[in-house]
Design a protein around this motif. Sequence first.
Motif, PDB file in Angstrom:
ATOM      1  N   ASN A   1      14.718  42.167  46.457  1.00  0.00           N
ATOM      2  CA  ASN A   1      15.783  41.426  47.142  1.00  0.00           C
ATOM      3  C   ASN A   1      15.758  39.940  46.815  1.00  0.00           C
ATOM      4  OD1 ASN A   1      17.021  43.589  48.772  1.00  0.00           O
ATOM      5  ND2 ASN A   1      15.001  43.692  49.720  1.00  0.00           N
ATOM      6  N   LEU A   2      15.204  39.595  45.678  1.00  0.00           N
ATOM      7  CA  LEU A   2      15.090  38.192  45.294  1.00  0.00           C
ATOM      8  C   LEU A   2      16.467  37.582  45.048  1.00  0.00           C
ATOM      9  CD1 LEU A   2      12.765  36.184  44.725  1.00  0.00           C
ATOM     10  CD2 LEU A   2      13.039  36.702  42.296  1.00  0.00           C
ATOM     11  N   SER A   3      16.756  36.448  45.730  1.00  0.00           N
ATOM     12  CA  SER A   3      18.034  35.769  45.550  1.00  0.00           C
ATOM     13  C   SER A   3      17.889  34.374  44.951  1.00  0.00           C
ATOM     14  CB  SER A   3      18.779  35.672  46.885  1.00  0.00           C
ATOM     15  OG  SER A   3      18.046  34.907  47.820  1.00  0.00           O
ATOM     16  N   GLN A   4      16.695  33.752  45.060  1.00  0.00           N
ATOM     17  CA  GLN A   4      16.449  32.433  44.479  1.00  0.00           C
ATOM     18  C   GLN A   4      15.136  32.451  43.710  1.00  0.00           C
ATOM     19  OE1 GLN A   4      17.152  28.883  46.976  1.00  0.00           O
ATOM     20  NE2 GLN A   4      17.837  30.269  48.584  1.00  0.00           N
TER      21      GLN A   4
ATOM     22  N   SER B   1      12.940  36.687  49.478  1.00  0.00           N
ATOM     23  CA  SER B   1      14.206  36.337  48.854  1.00  0.00           C
ATOM     24  C   SER B   1      14.110  35.071  48.001  1.00  0.00           C
ATOM     25  CB  SER B   1      15.291  36.149  49.919  1.00  0.00           C
ATOM     26  OG  SER B   1      14.936  35.109  50.818  1.00  0.00           O
ATOM     27  N   LYS B   2      13.088  34.247  48.229  1.00  0.00           N
ATOM     28  CA  LYS B   2      12.949  32.991  47.494  1.00  0.00           C
ATOM     29  C   LYS B   2      11.556  32.905  46.891  1.00  0.00           C
ATOM     30  CE  LYS B   2      13.348  27.956  47.974  1.00  0.00           C
ATOM     31  NZ  LYS B   2      13.613  26.828  48.914  1.00  0.00           N
ATOM     32  N   LEU B   3      11.484  32.650  45.581  1.00  0.00           N
ATOM     33  CA  LEU B   3      10.210  32.572  44.873  1.00  0.00           C
ATOM     34  C   LEU B   3      10.191  31.357  43.970  1.00  0.00           C
ATOM     35  CD1 LEU B   3       7.475  33.805  44.016  1.00  0.00           C
ATOM     36  CD2 LEU B   3       8.718  35.177  42.331  1.00  0.00           C
ATOM     37  N   ASP B   4       9.175  30.495  44.140  1.00  0.00           N
ATOM     38  CA  ASP B   4       8.965  29.322  43.295  1.00  0.00           C
ATOM     39  C   ASP B   4       7.608  29.461  42.619  1.00  0.00           C
ATOM     40  OD1 ASP B   4      10.901  26.674  44.206  1.00  0.00           O
ATOM     41  OD2 ASP B   4      10.885  28.436  45.486  1.00  0.00           O
ATOM     42  N   ILE B   5       7.589  29.328  41.295  1.00  0.00           N
ATOM     43  CA  ILE B   5       6.348  29.414  40.537  1.00  0.00           C
ATOM     44  C   ILE B   5       6.191  28.146  39.716  1.00  0.00           C
ATOM     45  CG2 ILE B   5       5.031  30.709  38.825  1.00  0.00           C
ATOM     46  CD1 ILE B   5       6.714  33.154  39.564  1.00  0.00           C
ATOM     47  N   LYS B   6       5.130  27.393  39.971  1.00  0.00           N
ATOM     48  CA  LYS B   6       4.843  26.187  39.213  1.00  0.00           C
ATOM     49  C   LYS B   6       3.469  26.311  38.582  1.00  0.00           C
ATOM     50  CE  LYS B   6       4.787  21.154  39.338  1.00  0.00           C
ATOM     51  NZ  LYS B   6       5.052  19.918  40.142  1.00  0.00           N
ATOM     52  N   GLY B   7       3.436  26.289  37.260  1.00  0.00           N
ATOM     53  CA  GLY B   7       2.173  26.421  36.552  1.00  0.00           C
ATOM     54  C   GLY B   7       2.294  27.397  35.401  1.00  0.00           C
ATOM     55  N   HIS B   8       1.338  27.336  34.508  1.00  0.00           N
ATOM     56  CA  HIS B   8       1.349  28.147  33.294  1.00  0.00           C
ATOM     57  C   HIS B   8       1.302  29.628  33.624  1.00  0.00           C
ATOM     58  CE1 HIS B   8      -0.898  29.556  29.467  1.00  0.00           C
ATOM     59  NE2 HIS B   8       0.407  29.643  29.307  1.00  0.00           N
ATOM     60  N   MET B   9       2.231  30.387  33.039  1.00  0.00           N
ATOM     61  CA  MET B   9       2.233  31.840  33.174  1.00  0.00           C
ATOM     62  C   MET B   9       1.863  32.465  31.835  1.00  0.00           C
ATOM     63  SD  MET B   9       5.580  32.751  35.481  1.00  0.00           S
ATOM     64  CE  MET B   9       5.078  34.473  35.558  1.00  0.00           C
ATOM     65  N   GLN B  10       0.985  33.453  31.884  1.00  0.00           N
ATOM     66  CA  GLN B  10       0.583  34.122  30.654  1.00  0.00           C
ATOM     67  C   GLN B  10       1.761  34.850  30.011  1.00  0.00           C
ATOM     68  OE1 GLN B  10      -2.719  36.572  31.836  1.00  0.00           O
ATOM     69  NE2 GLN B  10      -3.942  34.831  32.531  1.00  0.00           N
ATOM     70  N   LYS B  11       2.565  35.486  30.825  1.00  0.00           N
ATOM     71  CA  LYS B  11       3.817  36.089  30.363  1.00  0.00           C
ATOM     72  C   LYS B  11       4.669  36.419  31.576  1.00  0.00           C
ATOM     73  CE  LYS B  11       2.448  40.967  30.260  1.00  0.00           C
ATOM     74  NZ  LYS B  11       2.433  42.220  29.461  1.00  0.00           N
TER      75      LYS B  11
END
Length: 414
Positions: A295-298, A275-285
Amino acid sequence: MAFGSCELSLCFGLEARGLGASSGALLPWAYEPIFHTLPGANIADRLSPSSSNSSLFSSKCRRQSIIYSDIERYASVEHSTPNLLSLLFFNSGHESCRISQLDFVAKCFKVLRVLDLEGVEVESLPSIVGTLIHLRYLGLRHTGLKLLPLSISNLRSLQTLDVNNHKQVPNVIWKIQNMRYLYMEGQEDDIPLKIDTLENLQVLSGITFKQWIQNNSSKLTCLGKLKLEGRYELVEGIEFWKSIAKLRVLKSLYRKASEESSFPSLAMDFCLYLSKLDIKGHMQKLSEIFQFPPNLSQLTLDSCRLDCDPMPILEKLPKLLTLRVRAESYLGTEMHVSANGFPQLKVLQLFELSNEINLNIEKGAMPWLMQPHCNFSTRIFGVDKLPNLVELKLTFFKLSLLVRFSIFFFQDNQ
């Protein structure tokens, strides 16, 4: 100023970031509700057996804790509290606190449950600490320790270990099978670390991608919160996502890549409970909508450096309640939210972006949005179309920009 029946409140202030407490952690004070707080330069005298306060530290008393700042003096006094359960030191900030040995802790307090040394400069942790077999919480964050003794594996009752900012955790943690909360951010990629025997582990924070892929994640049946960091390119993408798919109760995932790394597209549609996803860093796309957890809420995007507007994809997440896009996650200047976009979103944060953003909101978009939070230079078009808006927060970093904010606000609502 009101829009229809909805009162609009303006808040503007300086944004401050803090470390905060670790979410979900079993904190020291969870064990003992009674504390004796002992401030003051002459506190060591108060702990002496001849002190008038010695009744506070009766050898018969078990449910007591000490919060103490003068460590050197405390180590030098004669202790009459063999049944002490919690011992918390802290650095008062006035001067550097150092202690050369901690032998007295294990010798004097053999039934200790909680030991917290956060912020105290400790030269070494003696192997005798491994005799504290009743210890459940060990806090060593920001202590400056270089090595932990191998005897730490003897702490079989330990449930929480906090060694953040410690580059090398000895590869004996796997023996502490009661472990539930493990915080060890700042690890080196090339140091092996076995953790797949910790079947009771609920929170794992700071393991590197390379360390993670060397473990069998299917054994971590209770893991609900995971924070990974380091060089993502050291692992094979498909194998990594397979290892995440084995975590059947994972609800929160934080991925932090080093500056020289970059993430490929997500492939997380199999993470049914996330339900919670944090992504820190360069994403290609940015991934396609069908690749996101259903079911992602955050969702937080931090330093992702995306060239294309992420809104046309993210607005289709049906259960998203909170979206944060910050720290140069988007390098463009235009964002567009179409009608019916973000059907459940309540909190939107857009700040610390490299450019001034024009956010265009179509009628019918974000019907439940209550708290947008943006840089004050962000131009929001269509804010009057948000029926449930309660508070608009605008962050500024220089007081001279206050005038510009006021002009923009009135111009936008003429």
